[in-house]
Design an enzyme around this catalytic site. Structure first.
Site, PDB file in Angstrom:
ATOM      1  N   LYS A 114      -0.795   8.488  -2.541  1.00 38.16           N
ATOM      2  CA  LYS A 114      -0.664   8.998  -1.179  1.00 38.16           C
ATOM      3  C   LYS A 114       0.683   9.717  -1.011  1.00 38.16           C
ATOM      4  O   LYS A 114       1.569   9.606  -1.872  1.00 38.16           O
ATOM      5  CB  LYS A 114      -0.778   7.823  -0.203  1.00 38.16           C
ATOM      6  CG  LYS A 114      -2.175   7.167  -0.177  1.00 38.16           C
ATOM      7  CD  LYS A 114      -2.181   5.975   0.783  1.00 38.16           C
ATOM      8  CE  LYS A 114      -3.573   5.436   1.032  1.00 38.16           C
ATOM      9  NZ  LYS A 114      -3.551   4.344   2.053  1.00 38.16           N
ATOM     10  N   ARG A 158      -7.970  -2.695  -7.742  1.00 38.82           N
ATOM     11  CA  ARG A 158      -7.592  -3.311  -6.451  1.00 38.82           C
ATOM     12  C   ARG A 158      -6.548  -4.408  -6.685  1.00 38.82           C
ATOM     13  O   ARG A 158      -5.624  -4.578  -5.894  1.00 38.82           O
ATOM     14  CB  ARG A 158      -8.815  -3.919  -5.746  1.00 38.82           C
ATOM     15  CG  ARG A 158      -9.773  -2.935  -5.126  1.00 38.82           C
ATOM     16  CD  ARG A 158      -9.214  -2.099  -3.999  1.00 38.82           C
ATOM     17  NE  ARG A 158      -8.878  -2.811  -2.793  1.00 38.82           N
ATOM     18  CZ  ARG A 158      -8.756  -2.235  -1.590  1.00 38.82           C
ATOM     19  NH1 ARG A 158      -8.978  -0.933  -1.423  1.00 38.82           N
ATOM     20  NH2 ARG A 158      -8.398  -2.927  -0.534  1.00 38.82           N
ATOM     21  N   THR A 186      -3.616  -4.465   1.274  1.00 32.71           N
ATOM     22  CA  THR A 186      -3.446  -3.311   2.166  1.00 32.71           C
ATOM     23  C   THR A 186      -2.089  -3.357   2.873  1.00 32.71           C
ATOM     24  O   THR A 186      -1.480  -2.321   3.133  1.00 32.71           O
ATOM     25  CB  THR A 186      -4.567  -3.330   3.241  1.00 32.71           C
ATOM     26  OG1 THR A 186      -5.831  -3.351   2.582  1.00 32.71           O
ATOM     27  CG2 THR A 186      -4.481  -2.141   4.161  1.00 32.71           C
ATOM     28  N   ARG A 190       1.742  -1.988  -4.380  1.00 27.80           N
ATOM     29  CA  ARG A 190       2.175  -2.027  -2.978  1.00 27.80           C
ATOM     30  C   ARG A 190       3.281  -3.066  -2.758  1.00 27.80           C
ATOM     31  O   ARG A 190       4.210  -2.841  -1.988  1.00 27.80           O
ATOM     32  CB  ARG A 190       0.960  -2.308  -2.085  1.00 27.80           C
ATOM     33  CG  ARG A 190       0.029  -1.095  -1.988  1.00 27.80           C
ATOM     34  CD  ARG A 190      -1.310  -1.460  -1.379  1.00 27.80           C
ATOM     35  NE  ARG A 190      -2.135  -0.300  -1.059  1.00 27.80           N
ATOM     36  CZ  ARG A 190      -3.394  -0.373  -0.632  1.00 27.80           C
ATOM     37  NH1 ARG A 190      -3.966  -1.559  -0.477  1.00 27.80           N
ATOM     38  NH2 ARG A 190      -4.066   0.723  -0.350  1.00 27.80           N
ATOM     39  N   ASN A 232       1.345   2.758   2.194  1.00 27.72           N
ATOM     40  CA  ASN A 232       1.157   1.785   1.109  1.00 27.72           C
ATOM     41  C   ASN A 232       0.906   2.439  -0.263  1.00 27.72           C
ATOM     42  O   ASN A 232       0.249   1.870  -1.122  1.00 27.72           O
ATOM     43  CB  ASN A 232       0.061   0.773   1.479  1.00 27.72           C
ATOM     44  CG  ASN A 232      -1.228   1.447   1.923  1.00 27.72           C
ATOM     45  OD1 ASN A 232      -1.395   2.650   1.721  1.00 27.72           O
ATOM     46  ND2 ASN A 232      -2.129   0.684   2.522  1.00 27.72           N
ATOM     47  N   HIS A 250      -4.258   4.696  -2.601  1.00 26.20           N
ATOM     48  CA  HIS A 250      -5.610   4.342  -2.173  1.00 26.20           C
ATOM     49  C   HIS A 250      -6.382   3.937  -3.415  1.00 26.20           C
ATOM     50  O   HIS A 250      -6.198   4.537  -4.476  1.00 26.20           O
ATOM     51  CB  HIS A 250      -6.303   5.546  -1.524  1.00 26.20           C
ATOM     52  CG  HIS A 250      -7.790   5.354  -1.381  1.00 26.20           C
ATOM     53  ND1 HIS A 250      -8.345   4.752  -0.281  1.00 26.20           N
ATOM     54  CD2 HIS A 250      -8.816   5.629  -2.219  1.00 26.20           C
ATOM     55  CE1 HIS A 250      -9.665   4.671  -0.455  1.00 26.20           C
ATOM     56  NE2 HIS A 250      -9.980   5.204  -1.620  1.00 26.20           N
TER      57      HIS A 250
END
Ligand code: GDP
Ligand code: MG
Length: 184
Positions: free
Chosen positions: A11, A120, A126, A137, A157, A160
């Protein structure tokens, strides 16, 4: 068949902070394979089409926001003018469009054994302030929903990652043509 493909996006905060290589290294280090990659400065329309627009998605994102407000003892009505999860989900989506269009992003298709779940796990929660150290993150952000919502912006964060194999298929198809994805 447990060999899966998933979509990873670095991001704008990750790109601007020079973390493209770091994200890629962490994926490669565990043995995942980058099978497609490109940098795109997305339009608002592209990002609007990328994140879902159905009431269920708005509701799920809105409910997460409401949950964090409750935990913090913040009144959602006073802060956002509504306590309707769908309305709040719409608001978060607008913030996401602002965020995802503020600089180029790096899109990649990542392939490997249980790729969706493994990515993930490497990415972490998140909510960066809750993400475990050792996750992307958790290591590179301390952002939280109370701060982000107060500043009327998306949680920053870094990355994605698709949430499920079905989401991954849709998201990969959204950004990549089949002939841009390599088998090697
Ligand atoms: P992800 O799959 O972990 O990225 O999380 P979601 O799909 O639920 O949300 C998409 C993105 O919206 C997140 O990565 C954040 O950038 C942003 N976001 C999610 N929930 C909130 C929230 O409660 N407040 C704000 N400001 N942003 C949020
Ligand atoms: Mg998601």
């Amino acid at each position: 068949m447990t060999i899966e493909r998933t979509l990873v996006i670095v991001k704008p905060d990750g790109v601007k902070r020079g973390l493209i290589g770091e994200v890629i290294s962490r994926l490669e280090r565990v043995g995942l394979k980058i099978v497609a990659i490109k940098m795109v400065w997305a339009s608002r329309e592209q990002i609007e089409g990328f994140y879902p627009s159905n009431p269920d998605w708005f509701k799920s994102v809105g409910n997460k926001t409401l949950g964090s407000y409750k935990e913090m003892g913040i009144d959602p009505k006073a802060e956002l003018g509504t306590d309707d999860p769908v309305e709040i989900g719409r608001l978060v989506k607008k913030w996401l469009v602002d965020y995802m269009t503020e600089s180029p992003i790096v899109l990649m298709v990542v392939e490997g054994n249980h790729a969706v779940e493994v990515v993930r796990k490497l990415v972490g929660s998140t909510l960066p302030y809750k993400a475990e150290p050792g996750t992307i993150r958790g290591d590179y952000s301390v952002d939280s929903p109370d701060l982000a919502n107060r500043e009327k912006r998306a949680i920053r964060n870094i990355v994605h990652a698709s949430d499920s194999p079905e989401e991954a298929r849709r998201e990969i198809g959204y950004w990549f043509r089949e002939n841009e994805i390599y088998e090697y």
